[in-house]
Design an enzyme around this catalytic site. Structure first.
Site, mmCIF file in Angstrom:
data_model
loop_
_atom_site.group_PDB
_atom_site.id
_atom_site.type_symbol
_atom_site.label_atom_id
_atom_site.label_comp_id
_atom_site.label_asym_id
_atom_site.label_seq_id
_atom_site.Cartn_x
_atom_site.Cartn_y
_atom_site.Cartn_z
ATOM 1 N N HIS A 168 0.799 -1.202 0.029
ATOM 2 C CA HIS A 168 -0.117 -0.103 0.143
ATOM 3 C C HIS A 168 1.007 1.298 -0.005
ATOM 4 C CE1 HIS A 168 -3.520 2.222 0.152
ATOM 5 N NE2 HIS A 168 -4.377 1.252 0.933
ATOM 6 N N ASP A 390 -9.532 -5.418 -17.896
ATOM 7 C CA ASP A 390 -9.662 -6.525 -18.953
ATOM 8 C C ASP A 390 -8.262 -7.086 -19.479
ATOM 9 O OD1 ASP A 390 -10.194 -8.149 -21.121
ATOM 10 O OD2 ASP A 390 -11.318 -6.579 -22.390
#
Length: 453
Positions: A168, A390
């Protein structure tokens, strides 16, 4: 609710390091003073599930993603480096093309076996589909370790699960999705990512000298009252109950009816956050004079408070705390006025000056962890762009966090995400975790706030 998976095994190959596909700069880059706080020093995890694509009949998704990952690490070369800590706990990235971890796996499952994934996270049996970075029980160091962990698990039907863990300190949710979309673009044949990455961390560096100008309650534990320890921090995980709550058009209408007329323009997030905070506080039975807080993660993206460069993928958010006593929060019988007012005020507080103040505080206070006691932390990840990844197999069946929250304390932090109910209505999904006896009380509280008048 997602169905329980039958017994299955995941056959994972030996993890390997994937390095950038071309030479990259060798340099040391300092993280921002927002990136390297104690609360950022963990790996956030996410999962994407894809169905079989007939046009990819003889294509191995693991090979395609691994090759695209190596190419994406060229412009995003800091992600292939390693963190090191310098004076004052300052983190810098040693950009030496050391590489990221990648594993291939196979599971005797189909995409349909995962059932109805509308009510996720957590993703079913997520621990089998993400490559863990831990070396010791309960420990998750980020210094000197790979910054990214990927696992591609091929399914029997021809689909696959793409699991990822990102340090993070390097990226927030939108920044992480930007990198993964870059992998997808390259996997689908692009020569380069459509958006060039921008480092830009200098805008979140502390001033010299640091000058915090806000109280920043989010980093100060509430005053001790001599009462019992916070139940959310002292209850063992196996004594917690986990239930998904869906706030669709009907539930939002019920909440809105309980909002004061002068707050009729409240967002869905504000209504749900206020309703859960109030109900959660009542269910946990905090004494009336104890201070309780809601800590909201507010991202600067799209708000015009900071001129972020296009392609910025670092952390661009701050915690902002709303505080009151349990008695004051729950005194508004059947209504949400007090809670809503505090939620809206906390959101509006995050300006460019506020973010600068957080950076200053991090330096002066030794990069502290955010407060946890009697605090509920919420983050809206519905706009992070999980569905937009995608990899060449089309839209994911599920794309989002692997877990319902992050960190070692279940239920203290929650992700709010988008979902649809059985009628196809869109709403906000919140996976709530509470001590078992408090969950029944919480459900009654929520029912009372969301039923239409």
């Amino acid at each position: 609710m997602a169905s329980s998976l039958r017994a299955f095994a995941v056959r994972r190959g030996e993890p390997v390091l994937v390095i950038p596909a071309a030479p990259t700069p060798r340099e040391v880059k300092p993280l921002s003073d927002i990136d390297d706080g104690e609360g950022m020093r963990f790996y956030s995890s996410g999962i994407h599930l894809y169905r079989r694509n007939p046009s990819k009949q003889n294509t191995d998704p693991a090979r395609v993603i691994r090759e695209a990952l190596a190419r994406a690490l060229v412009p995003y070369y800091p992600l292939a480096g390693r963190l090191r800590e310098e004076a004052g706990r300052k983190l810098v990235v040693d950009c030496g093309a050391q590489g990221v971890m990648f594993a291939e796996a196979d599971a005797d499952l189909t995409a349909d076996d995962f059932g109805d994934l509308r009510f996720c996270p957590p993703f079913p049996c997520f621990e089998h589909f993400i490559l863990e970075s831990t070396t010791n029980a309960g420990a998750e160091p980020v210094i000197g370790r790979p910054l990214l962990y990927f696992q591609v698990t091929r399914l029997r039907c021809g689909g696959f699960v793409f699991g990822h863990r990102v340090c993070h300190c390097m990226a927030d949710a939108p920044g992480g999705m930007q990198f993964q979309k870059a992998i997808g673009e390259l996997a689908r044949g692009a020569d380069a990512p459509p958006v060039a990455p921008a480092w830009g961390r200098e805008m979140f560096m502390a001033r010299q000298p640091p000058q915090p100008c806000y109280p920043h309650l989010e980093y100060v534990e509430p005053p001790a009252t001599g009462a019992k320890p916070d139940r959310m921090l002292s209850t063992p995980p196996d004594a917690m109950s986990r239930v998904h709550f869906f706030f669709g058009p009907k539930e939002i209408a019920g909440l809105r009816q309980r909002a004061p007329r002068n707050m009729s323009c409240c967002s869905r997030f504000e209504l749900v956050a206020a309703g859960i905070w109030r109900s959660r506080t009542a269910a946990l039975g905090y004494p009336a004079d104890e201070e309780v807080r809601l800590s909201i993660i507010v991202n600067a993206r799209g708000r015009g408070v900071v001129p972020l460069p296009e392609g910025f993928y670092g952390n661009a958010f701050a915690y902002s705390a709303a505080a009151t006593t349990a008695g004051e929060l729950c005194r508004d019988r059947g209504g949400l006025g007090h809670a809503l007012e505090l939620v809206k005020k906390a959101k509006a507080a995050v300006t460019g000056e506020y973010l600068q103040s957080v950076a200053d505080l991090m330096v002066l206070a030794g990069r502290p962890l955010f407060a946890l006691s009697r605090t509920y932390i919420v983050s809206d990840v519905s706009h992070a762009g999980f569905k937009g990844v995608d990899l060449g197999w089309g839209e994911a069946v599920y794309g989002g966090p692997a877990k319902g929250g992050e960190g070692p304390f279940p239920g203290v932090a929650n992700y709010f995400s988008r979902s649809k109910n059985g009628k196809g209505e869109e709403g906000i999904l919140v996976p709530v975790c509470l001590p078992e006896d408090a969950m029944d009380k919480f459900q009654l509280q929520i029912q009372g706030l969301t039923s239409e008048l």
